[in-house]
Scaffold this active site. Sequence first.
Site, PDB file in Angstrom:
ATOM      1  N   ARG A  12      -1.612  -6.163  -8.295  1.00  0.00           N
ATOM      2  CA  ARG A  12      -0.311  -6.790  -7.513  1.00  0.00           C
ATOM      3  C   ARG A  12      -0.697  -7.491  -9.553  1.00  0.00           C
ATOM      4  NH1 ARG A  12      -3.186  -7.804  -2.441  1.00  0.00           N
ATOM      5  NH2 ARG A  12      -4.784  -6.874  -3.651  1.00  0.00           N
ATOM      6  N   LYS A  17     -18.862  -5.987   6.407  1.00  0.00           N
ATOM      7  CA  LYS A  17     -17.880  -6.614   6.979  1.00  0.00           C
ATOM      8  C   LYS A  17     -16.907  -6.415   8.072  1.00  0.00           C
ATOM      9  CE  LYS A  17     -14.099  -7.169   3.203  1.00  0.00           C
ATOM     10  NZ  LYS A  17     -13.516  -5.986   2.350  1.00  0.00           N
ATOM     11  N   SER A  47      -2.784  -8.282   2.362  1.00  0.00           N
ATOM     12  CA  SER A  47      -3.273  -7.875   4.008  1.00  0.00           C
ATOM     13  C   SER A  47      -3.361  -9.511   3.912  1.00  0.00           C
ATOM     14  CB  SER A  47      -4.924  -7.133   3.975  1.00  0.00           C
ATOM     15  OG  SER A  47      -3.986  -5.619   4.174  1.00  0.00           O
ATOM     16  N   HIS A 103       0.667  -0.756   0.117  1.00  0.00           N
ATOM     17  CA  HIS A 103       0.251   0.573  -0.710  1.00  0.00           C
ATOM     18  C   HIS A 103       0.920   1.063  -0.227  1.00  0.00           C
ATOM     19  CE1 HIS A 103      -3.093  -2.460   2.040  1.00  0.00           C
ATOM     20  NE2 HIS A 103      -3.560  -2.083   1.148  1.00  0.00           N
TER      21      HIS A 103
HETATM   22  P1  ADP Z   1      -9.580  -3.767  -0.597  1.00  0.00           P
HETATM   23  O1  ADP Z   1     -10.382  -4.259   0.468  1.00  0.00           O
HETATM   24  O2  ADP Z   1     -10.548  -2.126  -1.384  1.00  0.00           O
HETATM   25  O3  ADP Z   1      -9.753  -4.753  -1.726  1.00  0.00           O
HETATM   26  P2  ADP Z   1      -6.946  -3.368   0.756  1.00  0.00           P
HETATM   27  O4  ADP Z   1      -6.704  -2.788   1.848  1.00  0.00           O
HETATM   28  O5  ADP Z   1      -6.981  -4.583   0.320  1.00  0.00           O
HETATM   29  O6  ADP Z   1      -8.472  -2.737   0.502  1.00  0.00           O
HETATM   30  O7  ADP Z   1      -6.662  -2.928  -0.775  1.00  0.00           O
HETATM   31  C1  ADP Z   1      -6.675  -1.481  -1.207  1.00  0.00           C
HETATM   32  C2  ADP Z   1      -6.010  -1.197  -2.606  1.00  0.00           C
HETATM   33  O8  ADP Z   1      -4.064  -1.236  -2.555  1.00  0.00           O
HETATM   34  C3  ADP Z   1      -6.536  -2.032  -3.732  1.00  0.00           C
HETATM   35  O9  ADP Z   1      -6.567  -1.049  -5.134  1.00  0.00           O
HETATM   36  C4  ADP Z   1      -5.359  -3.442  -3.999  1.00  0.00           C
HETATM   37  O10 ADP Z   1      -5.441  -3.661  -5.198  1.00  0.00           O
HETATM   38  C5  ADP Z   1      -4.142  -2.164  -3.704  1.00  0.00           C
HETATM   39  N1  ADP Z   1      -3.072  -3.309  -2.740  1.00  0.00           N
HETATM   40  C6  ADP Z   1      -3.011  -3.814  -1.929  1.00  0.00           C
HETATM   41  N2  ADP Z   1      -1.410  -4.315  -1.654  1.00  0.00           N
HETATM   42  C7  ADP Z   1      -1.129  -4.080  -2.848  1.00  0.00           C
HETATM   43  C8  ADP Z   1       0.456  -4.881  -2.715  1.00  0.00           C
HETATM   44  N3  ADP Z   1       0.889  -5.248  -2.188  1.00  0.00           N
HETATM   45  N4  ADP Z   1       0.856  -3.728  -3.883  1.00  0.00           N
HETATM   46  C9  ADP Z   1      -0.059  -3.141  -4.844  1.00  0.00           C
HETATM   47  N5  ADP Z   1      -0.869  -2.548  -4.167  1.00  0.00           N
HETATM   48  C10 ADP Z   1      -1.818  -3.198  -3.037  1.00  0.00           C
END
Ligand code: ADP
Length: 168
Positions: free
Chosen positions: A91, A42, A129, A18
């Site tokens: 990703r 959620k 995550s 992130h």
């Molecule tokens: P959501 O529940 O909206 O997917 P996340 O917190 O999992 O929330 O992810 C938020 C954003 O960050 C999404 O666009 C996700 O694709 C991106 N993201 C998560 N992990 C990574 C990573 N390792 N590299 C790049 N982008 C990421």
Amino acid sequence: MPKVAIYPGSFDPVTNGHIDIVERGLKLFDKIIVSILYNPKKEYLFSLEERMEMLKDCLKKFKNAEIDSFDGLLVDYAASRKAQAILRGLRAMSDFEYEFQMALMNRRLNREVQTVFLMTGLRWIFTSSSIIKEAVQFGGNIDGMVPALVQKKLKQKFALAPESQQSG
Ligand code: ADP
């Protein structure tokens, strides 16, 4: 007019992946509002307050990154914050289908807000995550995947750290 993007997500918890997207995004936008979507349906490991605190701490080095939370429609929130773009990270191909659907829906809802995708750094391609939470739960090593503070909080959550035993 300053170029503002909303970077929405669960951030449960924030990972180095992130942070990489925020850093890349700040090369394109004047300001990024990293905003936690509050979805009461959620289940999260960390409360909204805990996730906000971790984000604030981990992004404090970026003076043009703001932390916020929202509920309801993302495009309405973006308009209320005067943001022209929604920033999302990609990703693998597996992210693409869902992100594509969401971007098209958001465009249908508000044509003024553009969705911008940024590719993650190769180092973070397998960082998510949910995988991190699973690994920590079973005592796996997540060194280098999340900031030190987040690693500490995760260990406390799963009662693996001495601090959590002291505080009950
Ligand atoms: P959501 O529940 O909206 O997917 P996340 O917190 O999992 O929330 O992810 C938020 C954003 O960050 C999404 O666009 C996700 O694709 C991106 N993201 C998560 N992990 C990574 C990573 N390792 N590299 C790049 N982008 C990421």
